[in-house]
Enzyme design. Structure first.
Site, PDB file in Angstrom:
ATOM      1  CG  ASN A  37      -1.836   1.152   1.295  1.00 17.66           C
ATOM      2  OD1 ASN A  37      -1.416   2.281   1.054  1.00 17.66           O
ATOM      3  ND2 ASN A  37      -3.088   0.919   1.620  1.00 17.66           N
ATOM      4  CG  HIS A  41      -8.197   4.197   0.897  1.00 14.25           C
ATOM      5  ND1 HIS A  41      -8.336   3.979   2.251  1.00 14.25           N
ATOM      6  CD2 HIS A  41      -9.428   4.580   0.460  1.00 14.25           C
ATOM      7  CE1 HIS A  41      -9.593   4.226   2.614  1.00 14.25           C
ATOM      8  NE2 HIS A  41     -10.272   4.601   1.539  1.00 14.25           N
ATOM      9  NE  ARG A  84      -9.455   8.567   4.276  1.00 14.28           N
ATOM     10  CZ  ARG A  84      -9.782   7.740   5.271  1.00 14.28           C
ATOM     11  NH1 ARG A  84      -9.099   6.633   5.467  1.00 14.28           N
ATOM     12  NH2 ARG A  84     -10.763   8.024   6.092  1.00 14.28           N
ATOM     13  CD  GLU A 121      -7.175  -0.212   0.819  1.00 13.82           C
ATOM     14  OE1 GLU A 121      -7.300   0.825   1.499  1.00 13.82           O
ATOM     15  OE2 GLU A 121      -6.372  -1.098   1.094  1.00 13.82           O
ATOM     16  CD  GLU A 173      -7.244  -6.040   2.831  1.00 10.84           C
ATOM     17  OE1 GLU A 173      -7.466  -5.751   1.646  1.00 10.84           O
ATOM     18  OE2 GLU A 173      -6.413  -5.447   3.542  1.00 10.84           O
ATOM     19  CG  HIS A 181      -5.634  -1.735   9.448  1.00 10.05           C
ATOM     20  ND1 HIS A 181      -5.216  -1.204  10.629  1.00 10.05           N
ATOM     21  CD2 HIS A 181      -6.115  -0.702   8.731  1.00 10.05           C
ATOM     22  CE1 HIS A 181      -5.453   0.094  10.632  1.00 10.05           C
ATOM     23  NE2 HIS A 181      -5.998   0.433   9.489  1.00 10.05           N
TER      24      HIS A 181
HETATM   25  N1  PXP Z   1      -5.888  -3.016   3.923  1.00  9.93           N
HETATM   26  C1  PXP Z   1      -6.842  -2.054   3.981  1.00  9.93           C
HETATM   27  C2  PXP Z   1      -8.207  -2.380   3.465  1.00  9.93           C
HETATM   28  C3  PXP Z   1      -6.549  -0.773   4.483  1.00  9.93           C
HETATM   29  O1  PXP Z   1      -7.513   0.183   4.529  1.00  9.93           O
HETATM   30  C4  PXP Z   1      -5.235  -0.495   4.918  1.00  9.93           C
HETATM   31  C5  PXP Z   1      -4.891   0.869   5.449  1.00  9.93           C
HETATM   32  O2  PXP Z   1      -4.963   1.810   4.458  1.00  9.93           O
HETATM   33  C6  PXP Z   1      -4.276  -1.510   4.810  1.00  9.93           C
HETATM   34  C7  PXP Z   1      -4.631  -2.768   4.341  1.00  9.93           C
HETATM   35  C8  PXP Z   1      -2.842  -1.290   5.198  1.00  9.93           C
HETATM   36  O3  PXP Z   1      -2.754  -1.046   6.572  1.00  9.93           O
HETATM   37  P1  PXP Z   1      -1.359  -0.573   7.186  1.00  9.93           P
HETATM   38  O4  PXP Z   1      -1.033   0.744   6.564  1.00  9.93           O
HETATM   39  O5  PXP Z   1      -1.637  -0.489   8.640  1.00  9.93           O
HETATM   40  O6  PXP Z   1      -0.352  -1.619   6.820  1.00  9.93           O
END
Ligand code: PXP
Length: 259
Positions: free
Chosen positions: A6, A42, A44, A69, A150, A213
């Site tokens: 990410n 993502h 937003r 996302e 997920e 996450h």
């Molecule tokens: N998966 C999803 C759906 C998320 O929203 C996020 C955070 O943007 C992540 C994974 C990645 O999380 P982290 O940045 O804590 O590794």
């Protein structure tokens, strides 16, 4: 297990100055060359990091599949249908949150989510739902027609951090878990069991399973051991490490732990 990197936080740094540097686009080749299997971004509603133009450029240029996302918001879903990433992961979104807290509410939002899934599938985009790891959410995901889930690993990651770091509890999201170590240990085990049982049920229902996450270089091995999970999406810890080691090393170090 595959690794989705990410790269939102590269855009966070850029938006701190509202200029064009660093450009998340520059991360694509480095991630691809160092073991990433997928790029995750993502978009937003408040556009606090990734911008619409980033999505266009990243989808057009990426040699890896792009997992986009987004929230259940008609304007954003229309953009997704036009952009056609290989997958859209639907996530809950609150403007005031720092990051995505908790999974989608598939019970009260089921009608809106079913409609959005149908629209995305009509546009031939695979759909994943970011959910809390419970059997109920897995079964609802299947009923709503998702291709993939997920599993939110935030609870697991918070408990792991409480057990293994010296940060005061207030640094973590779950205040109510000001608990003695033996209780935290059993909560950690419960959270791993919930993730494992949810992943098993998802596979029975022909849903592919990702997780993400709060995963980092310390806690990822516990999730890596769950064989029914096929993909991890990781952002914060990789981009944080890259500040010190460079992105190539940060991605390849994580790939070693995940593969
Ligand atoms: N998966 C999803 C759906 C998320 O929203 C996020 C955070 O943007 C992540 C994974 C990645 O999380 P982290 O940045 O804590 O590794």
């Amino acid at each position: 297990m595959t690794l989705g990197v990410n790269i939102d936080h590269i855009a966070v740094l850029r938006e701190a100055r509202k200029i064009n540097d660093p450009d998340p686009l520059m991360a694509l080749a480095i991630c691809a060359q160092n073991g990433a299997d997928q790029i995750t971004i993502h978009l937003r509603e408040d556009r606090r990091h990734i911008q619409d133009a980033d999505c266009v450029k990243i989808i057009q240029s990426s040699s890896l599949p792009v997992n986009l996302e987004c929230a259940i918001d008609q304007d954003i879903i229309d953009i997704m249908c036009e952009l056609k990433p290989h997958r859209v992961t639907l996530v809950p979104e609150k403007r005031e949150e720092v990051t995505t807290e908790g999974g989608l509410d598939l019970k009260t939002q089921n009608k809106a989510i079913a409609e959005v899934i149908a629209q995305l599938k009509q546009a031939q985009i695979d759909v994943s739902l970011f959910i809390d790891p419970t059997i109920e959410m897995i079964e609802l995901s299947s009923k709503l027609g998702a291709d993939m889930v997920e599993l939110h690993t935030g609870m697991f990651a918070n408990i792991y951090a409480m057990l293994n770091s010296s940060l005061p509890y207030s640094h973590h999201a779950i205040e109510e878990l000001k608990l003695p170590r033996h209780i935290l240990n059993s909560k950690l085990e419960d959270s791993l069991n919930a993730i494992e049982e949810s992943a098993t049920r998802a596979l029975e229902l022909n849903l592919e399973v990702a997780a993400g996450h709060g995963l980092n270089y310390q806690n990822v091995s516990l999730i890596r051991n769950i064989q029914t999970i096929s993909e991890l999406n990781i952002g914060q810890s990789i981009i944080a490490r890259s500040v010190f080691t460079g992105l190539a090393t940060a991605v390849s170090d994580m790939k070693e732990l995940v593969k």
